[in-house]
Design an enzyme around this catalytic site. Structure first.
Site, mmCIF file in Angstrom:
data_model
loop_
_atom_site.group_PDB
_atom_site.id
_atom_site.type_symbol
_atom_site.label_atom_id
_atom_site.label_comp_id
_atom_site.label_asym_id
_atom_site.label_seq_id
_atom_site.Cartn_x
_atom_site.Cartn_y
_atom_site.Cartn_z
ATOM 1 N N SER A 14 0.836 -1.212 0.000
ATOM 2 C CA SER A 14 0.000 0.000 0.000
ATOM 3 C C SER A 14 0.872 1.263 0.000
ATOM 4 C CB SER A 14 -0.968 0.005 1.189
ATOM 5 O OG SER A 14 -0.278 0.118 2.398
ATOM 6 N N ASN A 105 14.121 3.394 4.123
ATOM 7 C CA ASN A 105 13.187 2.384 4.627
ATOM 8 C C ASN A 105 12.120 3.087 5.450
ATOM 9 O OD1 ASN A 105 12.286 -0.335 5.362
ATOM 10 N ND2 ASN A 105 13.086 0.119 7.402
ATOM 11 N N HIS A 107 9.429 2.313 8.681
ATOM 12 C CA HIS A 107 9.307 1.366 9.787
ATOM 13 C C HIS A 107 8.124 1.793 10.656
ATOM 14 C CE1 HIS A 107 10.632 -1.607 12.647
ATOM 15 N NE2 HIS A 107 10.476 -0.715 13.598
#
Ligand code: GAR
Length: 210
Positions: A14, A105, A107
């Site tokens: 998503s 990234n 998280h």
């Protein structure tokens, strides 16, 4: 010129889909040139629908981690990205990938709290009252790289891991879209661990942090 972005996913994708939507506007400054996965991830279909090339480098088909990292680095290099975005990619990237690419990234926790694969459950089990999402540059540790941006989410009474993760993902997607766009359009400066992102955060990201 638009920044070339390769997105890596392992699941639903998503966050990757939010990037695809944002990148449909040429003013966004970044184009998703490929989506890669370590398995037959559900999100690959969304990328294919959008006409974006996809690739899979199955972790299970390589005898060791560095062989898999080398294969992944080769596939990524075919698309000559300016930026690689790990968006729900549930593997640790090695130096084979990191030395050739700038990798960020996302998280689902406020790092350095709750690194690893079960951040939402770990935060809930700990009993924290606020958690959130972090965007960071990737180094060779587990969720240890310099923090680019963070957004806060309150834990509600009665939350379970699924409900909390859904609320985190809503703000995480906005943060990711904002961060990738700013990295692409304005660049950044990295001084020790301090990241200074160019441009101003979009309003829907700053509002989440009030
Ligand atoms: C996101 O919440 C991302 O932060 C998390 O996986 C989800 C992927 O959702 N990543 C990690 O937990 C990495 N340690 P998506 O596939 O729907 O974008």
């Amino acid at each position: 010129m638009s920044a070339r972005v390769v997105v890596l996913i392992s699941g639903t994708g998503s966050n990757m889909a939010a990037l695809l939507d944002a990148a449909a506007d040429p003013a966004y400054g970044a184009t998703v040139v490929a989506v890669g996965a370590d398995r037959a991830a559900a999100g690959l279909a969304r990328a294919e629908q959008a006409g974006v090339p996809t690739f899979v480098v199955p972790f299970s088909e390589y005898s060791d981690r560095s062989e898999w990292n080398r294969a992944l680095a080769e596939r990524i290099a075919e698309f000559a990205p300016d930026l690689v975005v790990s968006a729900g990619f549930m593997r640790i990237l090695g130096h084979e990938v990191l030395r050739e690419n700038t990798v960020i990234n996302i998280h689902p926790a406020l790092l350095p709290a709750f690194p690893g694969a079960h951040a939402v459950r770990d935060a809930l089990d700990y009993g924290v009252k606020v958690t959130g999402a972090t965007a960071h540059f990737v180094d060779e540790g587990v969720d240890t790289g310099p923090v680019i941006e963070q957004v806060v989410v309150r834990v509600e009474d009665g939350d379970d891991a699924a409900s909390l993760h859904e609320r985190i993902k809503t703000v995480e997607r906005r943060m990711l879209v904002d961060v990738v766009g700013r990295l692409a359009r304005h660049g950044w400066a990295l001084n020790d661990r301090q990241v200074k992102l160019g441009g101003a955060p979009s309003k829907d990201v700053t509002e989440e942090n009030r």
